[in-house]
Write an enzyme that holds these catalytic residues in place. Sequence first.
Site, short mmCIF file in Angstrom:
data_model
loop_
_atom_site.label_atom_id
_atom_site.label_comp_id
_atom_site.label_asym_id
_atom_site.label_seq_id
_atom_site.Cartn_x
_atom_site.Cartn_y
_atom_site.Cartn_z
N ASN A 130 51.24 5.31 47.11
CA ASN A 130 51.92 5.11 45.83
C ASN A 130 53.35 4.62 45.97
O ASN A 130 53.90 4.04 45.05
CB ASN A 130 51.89 6.40 45.00
N GLN A 146 46.04 4.88 43.13
CA GLN A 146 46.80 3.62 43.05
C GLN A 146 45.89 2.40 43.22
O GLN A 146 46.36 1.27 43.08
CB GLN A 146 47.90 3.60 44.13
N CYS A 149 68.35 11.98 45.75
CA CYS A 149 68.94 12.21 44.44
C CYS A 149 67.98 11.96 43.31
O CYS A 149 68.12 12.49 42.23
CB CYS A 149 70.16 11.31 44.26
C1 LIG Z 1 48.45 8.46 44.89
C2 LIG Z 1 48.52 9.36 43.71
N1 LIG Z 1 47.79 10.48 43.68
C3 LIG Z 1 47.81 11.30 42.62
C4 LIG Z 1 48.61 11.07 41.54
C5 LIG Z 1 48.61 12.04 40.39
O1 LIG Z 1 47.92 11.54 39.29
P1 LIG Z 1 48.15 12.17 37.85
O2 LIG Z 1 49.51 11.80 37.43
O3 LIG Z 1 47.09 11.55 36.99
O4 LIG Z 1 47.95 13.64 37.98
C6 LIG Z 1 49.41 9.91 41.53
C7 LIG Z 1 50.29 9.57 40.39
O5 LIG Z 1 51.34 10.09 40.16
C8 LIG Z 1 49.37 9.05 42.64
O6 LIG Z 1 50.13 7.95 42.68
#
Ligand SMILES: Cc1ncc(COP(=O)(O)O)c(C=O)c1O
Lengths: 143, 403
Positions: B159, B187, B332
């Site tokens: 992500n 992602q 930060c």
């Molecule tokens: C790689 C990844 N896993 C899990 C999540 C969590 O997903 P959600 O916000 O739908 O709980 C996110 C997003 O924030 C993500 O980018």
Amino acid sequence: MALYSDKVFEHFRNPRNVGIIENPDGVGEVGNTVCGDIMKMYLKIDDDVISDVKFETFGCGSAIASSSMATELIKGKPLAEAMELTNKAVAEALDGLPDYKMHCSVLAEEAIQAALIDYYTKKGLEMPEELKKAAARAAAHEE
Amino acid sequence: MLKTPKKKMYIYADNAATTKMSPSAIAAMVVTANEVWGNPSSLYTTGQKAKEALEQARKNVAQIIGAQPREVYFTSGGSEADNQALRSAAAIGAKKGKKHIISTAFEHHAILHTLKALEKEGFEVTLLPVHAEGIVRPEELAAAIRPDTCLVSIMTANNEIGTIQPIRELGAICREKGVLFHTDAVQAVGHLPINVAEDNIDMLSASAHKFHGPKGVGFLYVKKGIPLTNLIEGGAQERGKRAGTENVPGIIAMVTALKDAEAARETTAARLTVLRDRLIAELSRIPPSALNGDPVRRLPSNVNFCFEGIEGESLLLLLDDLGISASSGSACTSGSLDPSHVLLAIGRVHDVAHGSLRLSLGDDATEEQVDYIAAQVAQVVEHLRGFSPVWRDLKEGKRQFIL
Ligand SMILES: Cc1ncc(COP(=O)(O)O)c(C=O)c1O
């Protein structure tokens, strides 16, 4: 939204007293790149008064705003007053900082103290009690 | 001082954080709320209409990812799907006395924090390195699998830095060794080609708000025959594995968004890849700086850079003033003392990790937007370096350049 107060944003966008002083009477640097904030303060001192002050800061919005506000609060002030500047006063002058950003105001207080300690040390002057304590705290930090 | 751009643009470049719902997804949500508002568990017509819509949605999801409808479980999003996948595999492992789990150092916290909790419950966790390029090496996975390994969980695309993992190959290794393979594809779904059968995936997590669907909806794919552990006990919804009256409008909106994303996927990816590479080339002209993660094996939308001598939060705030929404891995911005664990995992030291910038382009990004972003980043970095004591020390040779 308001991540920060308008005052913080204003000082962050238009920081006062940015830059360096050539041949400063006192200079202090605190913080480190590991934690992500470094502040450096340069002082010009005439007749026990802070006649000029400049800063350079590597850090977040509130670190930059805290440095800027701190310089405003001590510029033109007698040394005795400058060394009493607290982080609370900096934060209050900025209309407050989020809890997890209070350390930025602490850094500003410490940077000014470090610059004052440098001034007294370079001049070979006896440090006031106030600064001796700050110096001891800073030394403890270093370890 | 910063120059006000001649023509100020407003660019949302944080699509990895969340995406704006598409008009079709919003329309589907409204129509469903208005017309298909029954409880799918009710036996009268109004309820059964909702049930039909729900099951049609399940079929559509299944078809898109190459699964059977009964293998798709709707959840409240990616975090829940991740938690349930890990908890379920751990329970299966524990029954057989297998309590070793393999994952990577740069997973999302939904995975890492669940693994931490499992460690406290007696599981042993191995986090594979992802190296400077941000990609897991299959041979290192093969070497890490032990007789007591019950689960391998490796994200499809990261992500923060967008790097894409060799999922099919990693899945094949797990199949061969008889270990369950989960991938957090939050992602990737809607952005990359995914077929759970061909890619050897046993469990997969997805989240609607990353592909223009609503927040708070997602799904977990679980291969037939793998028993799930409930996180939420209650009614018999989702084959008894996830209680709670289904979020029908959210689910229908998610599927609408997913179908649209799939239909446009290849053309969008091709177009974004060109723009991404243009942005990378432009930002490389602000040295010392470095792209984080592999330049090629990355999401078409993702650009992630470290700029030396500056801090990320101040960069973001000033970019916001200039109309650009982006994110950073600086401490930060994370509200913690450490910068992003992802940047640390690819070997960036704290000093430069604090100066990171993630730009995740929208499907509708244009060349003009990319050039605007590059120009504004350049001016903000220069402005911040202008009064950075770190930058002064670097320039004066009192500090060594890292990048
Ligand atoms: C790689 C990844 N896993 C899990 C999540 C969590 O997903 P959600 O916000 O739908 O709980 C996110 C997003 O924030 C993500 O980018």
